[in-house]
Write an enzyme that holds these catalytic residues in place. Structure first.
Site, short mmCIF file in Angstrom:
data_model
loop_
_atom_site.label_atom_id
_atom_site.label_comp_id
_atom_site.label_asym_id
_atom_site.label_seq_id
_atom_site.Cartn_x
_atom_site.Cartn_y
_atom_site.Cartn_z
N CYS A 113 0.82 -1.23 0.00
CA CYS A 113 0.00 0.00 0.00
C CYS A 113 0.84 1.27 0.00
CB CYS A 113 -0.96 0.00 1.18
SG CYS A 113 -2.01 -1.46 1.23
N HIS A 246 -3.35 7.05 2.51
CA HIS A 246 -3.76 5.73 2.01
C HIS A 246 -5.15 5.43 2.55
CE1 HIS A 246 -4.05 1.58 1.16
NE2 HIS A 246 -3.86 1.18 2.40
N ASN A 276 -10.17 -0.37 -0.12
CA ASN A 276 -8.71 -0.23 -0.05
C ASN A 276 -8.12 -0.77 -1.35
OD1 ASN A 276 -5.98 -0.56 0.43
ND2 ASN A 276 -6.24 -1.35 2.51
N1 ACO Z 1 -18.59 -8.94 9.12
C1 ACO Z 1 -19.07 -9.27 10.33
N2 ACO Z 1 -18.30 -9.63 11.34
C2 ACO Z 1 -16.95 -9.65 11.14
C3 ACO Z 1 -16.40 -9.33 9.90
C4 ACO Z 1 -17.27 -8.96 8.86
N3 ACO Z 1 -16.83 -8.62 7.63
N4 ACO Z 1 -15.06 -9.43 9.99
C5 ACO Z 1 -14.77 -9.83 11.24
N5 ACO Z 1 -15.94 -9.96 11.93
C6 ACO Z 1 -16.12 -10.38 13.31
C7 ACO Z 1 -14.96 -11.18 13.87
O1 ACO Z 1 -15.07 -12.53 13.47
C8 ACO Z 1 -15.17 -10.99 15.34
O2 ACO Z 1 -16.19 -11.86 15.77
P1 ACO Z 1 -16.08 -12.58 17.22
O3 ACO Z 1 -16.08 -11.43 18.20
O4 ACO Z 1 -17.30 -13.42 17.24
O5 ACO Z 1 -14.78 -13.33 17.20
C9 ACO Z 1 -15.70 -9.57 15.45
O6 ACO Z 1 -16.19 -9.22 14.14
C10 ACO Z 1 -14.66 -8.56 15.85
O7 ACO Z 1 -13.50 -8.81 15.08
P2 ACO Z 1 -12.25 -7.88 15.16
O8 ACO Z 1 -11.20 -8.36 14.23
O9 ACO Z 1 -11.93 -7.68 16.60
O10 ACO Z 1 -12.90 -6.51 14.59
P3 ACO Z 1 -12.28 -5.10 14.56
O11 ACO Z 1 -13.12 -4.16 15.29
O12 ACO Z 1 -10.80 -5.12 14.86
O13 ACO Z 1 -12.43 -4.74 13.02
C11 ACO Z 1 -11.07 -4.60 11.08
C12 ACO Z 1 -11.78 -5.52 12.04
C13 ACO Z 1 -12.11 -3.75 10.36
C14 ACO Z 1 -10.33 -5.45 10.07
C15 ACO Z 1 -10.10 -3.69 11.88
O14 ACO Z 1 -9.26 -4.46 12.68
C16 ACO Z 1 -9.28 -2.84 10.97
O15 ACO Z 1 -9.78 -1.91 10.38
N6 ACO Z 1 -7.98 -3.14 10.88
C17 ACO Z 1 -7.14 -2.47 9.93
C18 ACO Z 1 -6.95 -3.44 8.84
C19 ACO Z 1 -6.84 -2.80 7.49
O16 ACO Z 1 -7.27 -1.71 7.18
N7 ACO Z 1 -6.20 -3.56 6.62
C20 ACO Z 1 -6.04 -3.12 5.28
C21 ACO Z 1 -4.74 -3.52 4.78
S1 ACO Z 1 -3.48 -2.73 5.68
C22 ACO Z 1 -3.32 -1.28 5.10
O17 ACO Z 1 -3.85 -0.94 4.08
C23 ACO Z 1 -2.58 -0.36 5.87
#
Ligand code: ACO
Length: 319
Positions: A113, A246, A276
């Site tokens: 990215c 980004h 993204n």
């Molecule tokens: N729909 C519904 N539920 C979901 C989904 C979904 N798409 N994805 C995960 N869940 C669930 C999980 O299974 C978990 O369930 P559980 O509590 O029963 O185990 C629950 O939601 C919470 O999961 P977390 O991973 O704790 O959720 P979080 O609040 O951290 O959000 C997310 C996840 C959106 C990925 C967040 O961590 C984030 O934004 N991280 C940054 C990642 C990112 O942007 N990556 C892109 C590439 S990196 C870059 O570009 C820099």
């Protein structure tokens, strides 16, 4: 001192749009969850047959038109991508052929990215060294091809697209400075751990991600590297007209804006419509904001990105 400015921008999006509601049909997710956690409403997905080089070439043509130069004037062509058309040759060489040019320097950059920022900084250094008058820097991805569409934790986050800029030598300051970093200790936090082995991709061709770790890392380094660019130019965040980060998700963008002390009204946000798009996201956001009139000539722009590796970077420029 040699001055370098962005003389034109362009972008491309594949026509097919996949909404959150479409994804509800495939995995156990909901439009409300995706919007609340990421801000994403939809993403563009390249149909079979559309390659990264096609999107890159379309974005490049738009940027060349905006700059008012011919493809044959390009001395350096860099494509930042995580999803090259082939293992080799580089997508930059394929784009070069699609643009109908040959002979100029052409290569790919892989910094996920942060790839576009790496491309911009590399082109800047080539131009300051002499021998390059116009550089085409493209970020282009068909990133959705790396997704496991049964993994709700990753498949909702990404989209496809391309963005491009033409950098040209100039009389007035444009690109003021660029700053790059990497730390390979975090390979496992975000990766596609596959390599080609005897005709198969081993051990996995799909994106693996520790979302919460990525989130914490991203907001810390984006803040740090933006401050580094401001300090290098003895500049306050108040002087910045637009922060163009980004586009990972709106919560990362909001946290970054808060830490830097910039009003969210001055942050370009395109992730709701694009998802993204990895290396494409910064130039795609820039071109979107140029074409809708938000970004104007003479304004001060702070570009920043973070991605797998981990890699991160920033650039401060007078547009
Ligand atoms: N729909 C519904 N539920 C979901 C989904 C979904 N798409 N994805 C995960 N869940 C669930 C999980 O299974 C978990 O369930 P559980 O509590 O029963 O185990 C629950 O939601 C919470 O999961 P977390 O991973 O704790 O959720 P979080 O609040 O951290 O959000 C997310 C996840 C959106 C990925 C967040 O961590 C984030 O934004 N991280 C940054 C990642 C990112 O942007 N990556 C892109 C590439 S990196 C870059 O570009 C820099």
């Amino acid at each position: 001192m040699t001055h370098i400015r962005i003389s034109g921008t362009g972008s491309a999006l594949p026509p097919r749009i996949v909404s959150n509601h479409d994804l509800e049909q495939r995995v156990n997710t909901s439009d409300a969850w995706i919007r609340e956690r990421t801000g994403i409403e939809q993403r563009h997905v390249a149909d079979e047959g559309i390659m990264t080089s096609d999107l890159a070439t379309q974005a490049a043509r738009a940027a060349l038109d905006a700059a008012g130069i011919a493809a044959s004037d390009v001395d350096l062509l860099i494509v930042a991508t995580t999803t090259p058309d082939m293992v080799f040759p580089s997508t930059a060489c394929i784009v070069q052929a699609k643009l109908g040019i040959g002979g100029c320097i052409a290569f790919d950059i892989q910094a996920v990215c942060t790839g576009f920022l790496y491309g911009l900084a590399t082109a800047e250094r080539f131009m300051r060294a002499g021998g390059v008058r116009h550089a085409l820097v493209i970020g282009a991805e068909t990133f959705t091809r790396l997704l496991d569409w049964n993994d709700r934790g990753t498949c909702v986050l990404f989209g496809d697209g391309a963005g491009a800029v033409v950098l040209s030598l100039a009389d007035q300051p444009g690109l003021l400075s660029s700053h790059l970093h990497a730390d390979g200790h975090h390979v496992g936090m975000l990766c596609v751990p596959g390599h080609v082995d005897g005709g198969r991709i081993q051990p996995s061709p799909f994106v693996h991600m520790d979302g919460q770790a990525v989130f914490k890392f991203a907001v810390r380094v984006l803040d740090e590297v933006c401050r580094e660019a401001l300090a290098a130019n003895d500049c306050s965040i108040d002087a910045v007209d637009w922060l163009i980060p980004h586009q990972a998700n709106t919560r990362i963008l909001s946290s970054t804006a808060r830490r830097l002390g910039i009003d969210e009204q001055r942050v370009v946000v395109t992730v709701p419509k694009h998802g993204n798009t990895s290396a494409a996201s910064v130039p795609l956001a820039l071109d979107t904001a140029v074409r809708d009139g938000r970004v104007q000539r003479g304004q001060l722009l702070l570009l920043t990105a973070v991605g797998g590796g981990f890699t991160w970077g920033s650039a401060l420029l007078r547009f």
